[in-house]
Design an enzyme around this catalytic site. Structure first.
Site, PDB file in Angstrom:
ATOM      1  CD  GLU A 258      37.296  35.393  42.589  1.00  0.00           C
ATOM      2  OE1 GLU A 258      38.271  36.052  42.197  1.00  0.00           O
ATOM      3  OE2 GLU A 258      37.147  34.182  42.384  1.00  0.00           O
ATOM      4  CB  CYS A 292      40.315  38.313  39.713  1.00  0.00           C
ATOM      5  SG  CYS A 292      40.413  36.871  40.781  1.00  0.00           S
TER       6      CYS A 292
END
Length: 489
Positions: A258, A292
């Protein structure tokens, strides 16, 4: 690991946790852990070595053989107990997170809640390890599709959510029957070590869960390249993800990465403006913009842009910034270099012609003389190729671009290498139904701020990563499949 009393001001000499033992490892060097709000050293952790990484992997491999034979429901009970212990110590762990990472205490409490929820949901999946029986093309034969643990999983986590990211990976790995080695990020290692101490109390067998500390290029690389590690799950930067991709190639490691994001925030002319502004503020400034999935660039329909920006700038300017232990709206950035990076991006944007609607920038005087402080900055940008539009800021800076219509907004939003998260605000049902087909992102928020749920699926497309976490799809990624042909002729 001794209890960490955040009020005492003493420096904690934290150790690595390998094979059920607290150890300083083979070396003598340490990394100082700094409180980003005041630059005080609050702890030291060992600089781990390749030998320490190997010891942790060997311990996990030995313990995993036994653990994999324990019924899944019993594995789930141990993981659930760890969740209970974390919940019972919410305040202590939250203060530890705030001290090492800098997020406001109320947000740290929220992280602790998520830290436990990841474990609870993983425990629930213990009864969902399922296979299939297929009809064979041959007489007197069945085909069974079975699921097995990989063996040893390596977890590499980022500094922005040091506790939640650890259990997001640890929970499903253990319930699936794997061993686990965590490399706690060198900036925020204490949360992972704290969780290891609680895991011992929860009954996690010695050696099954290990936490090593040190620097990624040394310890992280050793963990990735070692033949014992079968699967690597990592949350972090694109640069680090690409390095892991290269390092894991020779060993054909299973990767779940990720990586970064550059989430577009689209607001159309029929949107509920007040709701959109509130969500845009939350999605940009929570954890000082260090998420994020944050609102990284705003595309505003020309008919509502003035109203939206007036309200957004006003709410951005009104945010409180201060001692994170008092739960302001924003605490400090995690480090000095991070502040410098964000400030340089603003300077580059202005040099390219961006208009400054709210001038924030580094704070260095008075109450902000110590620590890594930065105030919100809002820019209006005309060029979608601007550096600040193309690159992840990961801080309290947001560029806005006016668009003529939905199609233009979609085209600009998709003009990126990233594909993690996106936002759309509209009351038009047709547009809402178009959104998942038109936006090339793994996670889309329609008419709400960010915040994924444990039973959904969190994954990025493109340069934002491989694989994914959470829910049944994330859990299934911690198991590999085996085909068994049973013939009884």
């Amino acid at each position: 690991m001794e209890s960490f009393d955040i009020q005492s001001g003493k420096v904690l000499n934290a150790l690595m946790y390998i094979n059920g033992q607290w150890t300083s490892g083979a070396g003598k060097d340490v990394i100082e852990v700094e409180n980003p709000a005041n630059e005080q050293v609050i702890a030291t952790t060992p600089v781990g070595s390749a030998d320490d990484a190997a010891a942790a992997l060997e311990a996990a491999a030995a313990a995993q053989v036994v653990w994999s034979k324990v019924p899944a429901v019993e594995r789930g009970r141990v993981v659930r107990k760890l969740g209970d212990l974390i919940t019972a110590r919410t305040e202590e762990l939250a203060k530890l997170i705030t001290a090492e990472q800098g997020k406001p205490l109320d947000q740290a409490r929220g992280e602790v809640g998520a830290t436990a929820e990841f474990l609870y949901h993983a425990a629930d999946n213990a009864r969902r390890i399922e296979g299939d029986i297929l009809v064979s093309d041959n007489r007197n034969e069945e085909v069974h599709i079975r699921r097995h643990p990989y063996g040893v999983v390596v977890g590499l986590t980022a500094w922005n959510y040091p506790a939640a990211l650890a259990t997001r990976k640890l929970g499903p790995a253990l319930v699936a029957g794997n061993g686990f080695v965590l490399l706690a990020h060198e900036i925020t290692p204490l949360s992972g070590l704290y969780i290891a101490a609680l895991a011992e109390q929860a009954g996690v067998p010695a050696g099954l869960f290990n936490v090593v500390t040190g620097r990624g290029p040394v310890v992280g690389q050793a963990l990735v390249e070692h033949p014992i590690s079968a699967m690597i799950t990592m949350t972090g930067s694109n640069r680090a993800g690409q390095e892991i991709f290269k390092s894991g190639a020779a060993g054909m490691k299973v990767l779940r990465l990720e990586l970064g994001g550059k989430a577009p925030f689209i607001v159309l002319e029929d949107a509920n403006i007040d709701k959109a502004v509130e969500a845009a503020v939350a999605a940009r400034y929570t954890n000082c913009g260090q998420i994020c999935t944050c609102n990284e660039r705003m595309y505003l329909h020309k008919d509502i842009a003035d109203e939206f920006l007036e309200k957004f700038v006003a709410q951005s300017a009104a945010l409180t910034i201060g001692d994170p232990m008092t739960s302001p709206d924003m605490g400090p950035k995690v480090s000095g270099p991070e502040v410098d990076k964000v400030a340089s991006m603003v300077q580059a944007a202005v040099a390219e012609g961006a208009e400054v609607l709210l001038e924030g920038g580094p704070l260095t005087e008075g109450d902000y003389a110590k620590g890594h402080w930065i105030a919100p900055t809002v820019l209006e940008v005309k060029n979608n190729d601007s550096f600040v539009v193309k690159n992840e800021v990961f801080g309290p800076v947001v560029p806005a671009i006016r668009v003529d219509d939905f199609d233009q907004a979609l085209a600009m939003a998709n003009d990126t290498d990233f594909g993690l998260s996106a936002y759309v605000f509209t009351e038009n049902h047709r547009r809402i139904m178009q959104t998942p087909y038109a936006l090339k992102f793994g996670e889309i928020y329609v008419n709400r701020a960010n915040g994924e749920q444990v039973h959904a699926f969190h994954n990025g497309w493109g340069q934002s990563g491989l694989g994914g976490e959470d829910g049944k799809y994330g859990f299934d990624g911690y198991l590999r499949k085996q085909s068994l042909y049973l013939n009884w002729e």
